[in-house]
Design a protein around this motif. Structure first.
Motif, PDB file in Angstrom:
ATOM      1  N   ASP A  26      80.651 -79.001 -43.712  1.00 46.44           N
ATOM      2  CA  ASP A  26      79.740 -78.631 -42.631  1.00 46.44           C
ATOM      3  C   ASP A  26      80.541 -78.687 -41.329  1.00 46.44           C
ATOM      4  OD1 ASP A  26      77.694 -78.189 -40.838  1.00 46.44           O
ATOM      5  OD2 ASP A  26      76.734 -80.131 -41.163  1.00 46.44           O
ATOM      6  N   LYS A  81      78.960 -72.067 -34.335  1.00 53.64           N
ATOM      7  CA  LYS A  81      77.512 -72.000 -34.122  1.00 53.64           C
ATOM      8  C   LYS A  81      76.778 -72.181 -35.445  1.00 53.64           C
ATOM      9  CE  LYS A  81      74.135 -68.981 -31.920  1.00 53.64           C
ATOM     10  NZ  LYS A  81      73.978 -67.759 -31.126  1.00 53.64           N
ATOM     11  N   SER A  82      77.299 -71.543 -36.486  1.00 53.81           N
ATOM     12  CA  SER A  82      76.715 -71.691 -37.824  1.00 53.81           C
ATOM     13  C   SER A  82      77.776 -71.371 -38.866  1.00 53.81           C
ATOM     14  CB  SER A  82      75.519 -70.742 -37.997  1.00 53.81           C
ATOM     15  OG  SER A  82      75.938 -69.393 -37.912  1.00 53.81           O
ATOM     16  N   TYR A  83      77.631 -71.977 -40.046  1.00 52.16           N
ATOM     17  CA  TYR A  83      78.531 -71.681 -41.168  1.00 52.16           C
ATOM     18  C   TYR A  83      77.774 -71.924 -42.465  1.00 52.16           C
ATOM     19  CZ  TYR A  83      82.408 -71.906 -44.460  1.00 52.16           C
ATOM     20  OH  TYR A  83      83.239 -71.698 -45.526  1.00 52.16           O
ATOM     21  N   HIS A  84      77.766 -70.929 -43.315  1.00 52.10           N
ATOM     22  CA  HIS A  84      77.080 -70.994 -44.602  1.00 52.10           C
ATOM     23  C   HIS A  84      78.136 -71.142 -45.695  1.00 52.10           C
ATOM     24  CE1 HIS A  84      73.434 -69.676 -42.546  1.00 52.10           C
ATOM     25  NE2 HIS A  84      74.193 -68.810 -41.919  1.00 52.10           N
ATOM     26  N   ASP A 133      78.197 -63.435 -30.330  1.00 53.13           N
ATOM     27  CA  ASP A 133      78.684 -64.309 -31.394  1.00 53.13           C
ATOM     28  C   ASP A 133      79.847 -63.640 -32.122  1.00 53.13           C
ATOM     29  OD1 ASP A 133      76.746 -66.132 -30.743  1.00 53.13           O
ATOM     30  OD2 ASP A 133      75.412 -65.608 -32.394  1.00 53.13           O
ATOM     31  N   GLY A 190      80.292 -67.323 -41.196  1.00 51.41           N
ATOM     32  CA  GLY A 190      79.593 -67.994 -40.111  1.00 51.41           C
ATOM     33  C   GLY A 190      79.857 -67.309 -38.791  1.00 51.41           C
ATOM     34  N   GLN A 213      79.569 -76.914 -38.545  1.00 52.73           N
ATOM     35  CA  GLN A 213      78.709 -76.530 -37.430  1.00 52.73           C
ATOM     36  C   GLN A 213      78.871 -77.524 -36.288  1.00 52.73           C
ATOM     37  OE1 GLN A 213      74.717 -75.532 -38.476  1.00 52.73           O
ATOM     38  NE2 GLN A 213      73.973 -75.703 -36.390  1.00 52.73           N
TER      39      GLN A 213
END
Length: 126
Positions: A97, A62-65, A81, A71, A99
């Motif tokens: 990236d 869903k998201s990764y920093h 999540d 993430g 995501q």
């Protein structure tokens, strides 16, 4: 299999994945077992401090920093999540990236009950 799918909220699961999950649960219930040498617990960790192993699931990042190294993954099998650390990704993807990527991962629950993904593998689409 139909009863298992119903317990999983109607999620589709292959027979081999169901058999793997049942074998893992049976081995964990008896304190380990063949093929689980590295998953029965952490070195020198008391049973109360071990994360609870829930099996291998699939989901989407869903998201990764990359700069923060963490993430979240969304999975139809889990209602919230799922947090992950960058170290759980293959080394070549830690700065990428990811995501939106489909992934397979080992789900554990931390001592405070929060879901966490480990041993993340990006799924290769056929």
């Amino acid at each position: 299999p139909a009863a298992l799918a119903e317990q999983l909220g109607g999620a589709a699961i292959s027979t081999s994945d169901a058999q793997d999950a049942l074998a893992t649960l049976a081995a964990l219930a008896t304190g380990g077992g063949p093929g689980l040498a590295g998953t029965a617990g952490l070195p020198d960790a008391s049973p109360a401090k071990r994360p609870r192993l829930d099996g291998v699931l699939e989901g989407v990042v869903k998201s990764y920093h990359t700069e923060r190294g963490w993430g979240f993954i969304a999975s139809a099998s889990v209602s919230r999540d799922i947090y992950f650390k960058g170290q759980s990704l293959p080394e070549h993807l830690r700065a990428a990236d990811v995501q939106g990527q489909a992934v397979r991962f080992t789900l554990v629950h931390t001592q405070d009950g929060k879901p966490q993904a480990r041993d993340i593998q990006v799924r290769q689409e056929a």
